[in-house]
Write a protein that holds these residues in place. Structure first.
Motif, PDB file in Angstrom:
ATOM      1  N   ALA A 181       0.867  -1.303   0.018  1.00 48.67           N
ATOM      2  CA  ALA A 181       0.038   0.004  -0.027  1.00 48.67           C
ATOM      3  C   ALA A 181       0.856   1.188  -0.144  1.00 48.67           C
ATOM      4  N   LEU A 182       0.288   2.246  -0.657  1.00 56.32           N
ATOM      5  CA  LEU A 182       1.184   3.439  -1.000  1.00 56.32           C
ATOM      6  C   LEU A 182       1.036   4.000   0.577  1.00 56.32           C
ATOM      7  N   SER A 183       0.002   4.113   1.603  1.00 55.27           N
ATOM      8  CA  SER A 183      -0.065   4.703   2.521  1.00 55.27           C
ATOM      9  C   SER A 183       0.965   3.830   3.805  1.00 55.27           C
ATOM     10  N   ASP A 184       1.645   2.828   3.392  1.00 54.37           N
ATOM     11  CA  ASP A 184       2.629   2.320   4.067  1.00 54.37           C
ATOM     12  C   ASP A 184       4.060   2.864   4.093  1.00 54.37           C
ATOM     13  N   ILE A 185       4.353   3.814   3.072  1.00 52.24           N
ATOM     14  CA  ILE A 185       5.428   4.231   2.784  1.00 52.24           C
ATOM     15  C   ILE A 185       5.236   6.020   3.268  1.00 52.24           C
ATOM     16  N   PRO A 186       5.815   6.255   4.241  1.00 52.86           N
ATOM     17  CA  PRO A 186       5.757   7.688   4.597  1.00 52.86           C
ATOM     18  C   PRO A 186       6.298   9.148   3.597  1.00 52.86           C
ATOM     19  N   LEU A 187       5.892   9.963   3.959  1.00 50.24           N
ATOM     20  CA  LEU A 187       6.640  11.006   3.080  1.00 50.24           C
ATOM     21  C   LEU A 187       7.986  11.274   3.394  1.00 50.24           C
TER      22      LEU A 187
END
Length: 110
Positions: free
Chosen positions: A8-14
């Motif tokens: 998931a994209l949300s698993d990679i923080p900015l």
């Protein structure tokens, strides 16, 4: 291309990264503060430091071991350092991160 869902994209923080294990080796997936995604080899060309644990700044990552910096776009070492890391195609679709695993064998570092 052979796009494979790697999380998931949300698993990679900015300004962060995640390491993904593949049959061809470990890949680091980076997310910049501009919400761009980049995928590279997880190993620094200098001493094989874990790049997914490095510092993401702009479109670059700095290795946590000896501070070598690489362009996330080209994989080239920056400044006085020489060398490069492999880069791979990556994209998002419906909130998922997709990696083109067909390029891993072609670009795997020696």
């Amino acid at each position: 291309m052979n796009w494979t869902d790697v999380g998931a994209l949300s698993d990679i923080p900015l300004r962060g990264a995640r390491m993904v294990k593949t049959a061809k080796g470990c890949v680091a997936i980076f997310r910049t503060d501009e919400e761009e995604l980049f995928a590279t080899s997880n190993s620094c060309a200098h001493k094989q430091g874990p790049l997914a644990e490095g510092i993401v700044h702009g479109r670059k990552v700095t290795c946590p071991l000896h501070s070598w910096t690489y362009s996330l776009e080209t994989g080239e070492a920056q400044g006085a350092d020489a060398g490069s890391i492999a880069t791979y195609p990556v994209r998002t679709e419906a909130g998922r991160v997709l990696l083109d695993v067909s390029t891993l064998a072609q670009k795997a570092p020696a």
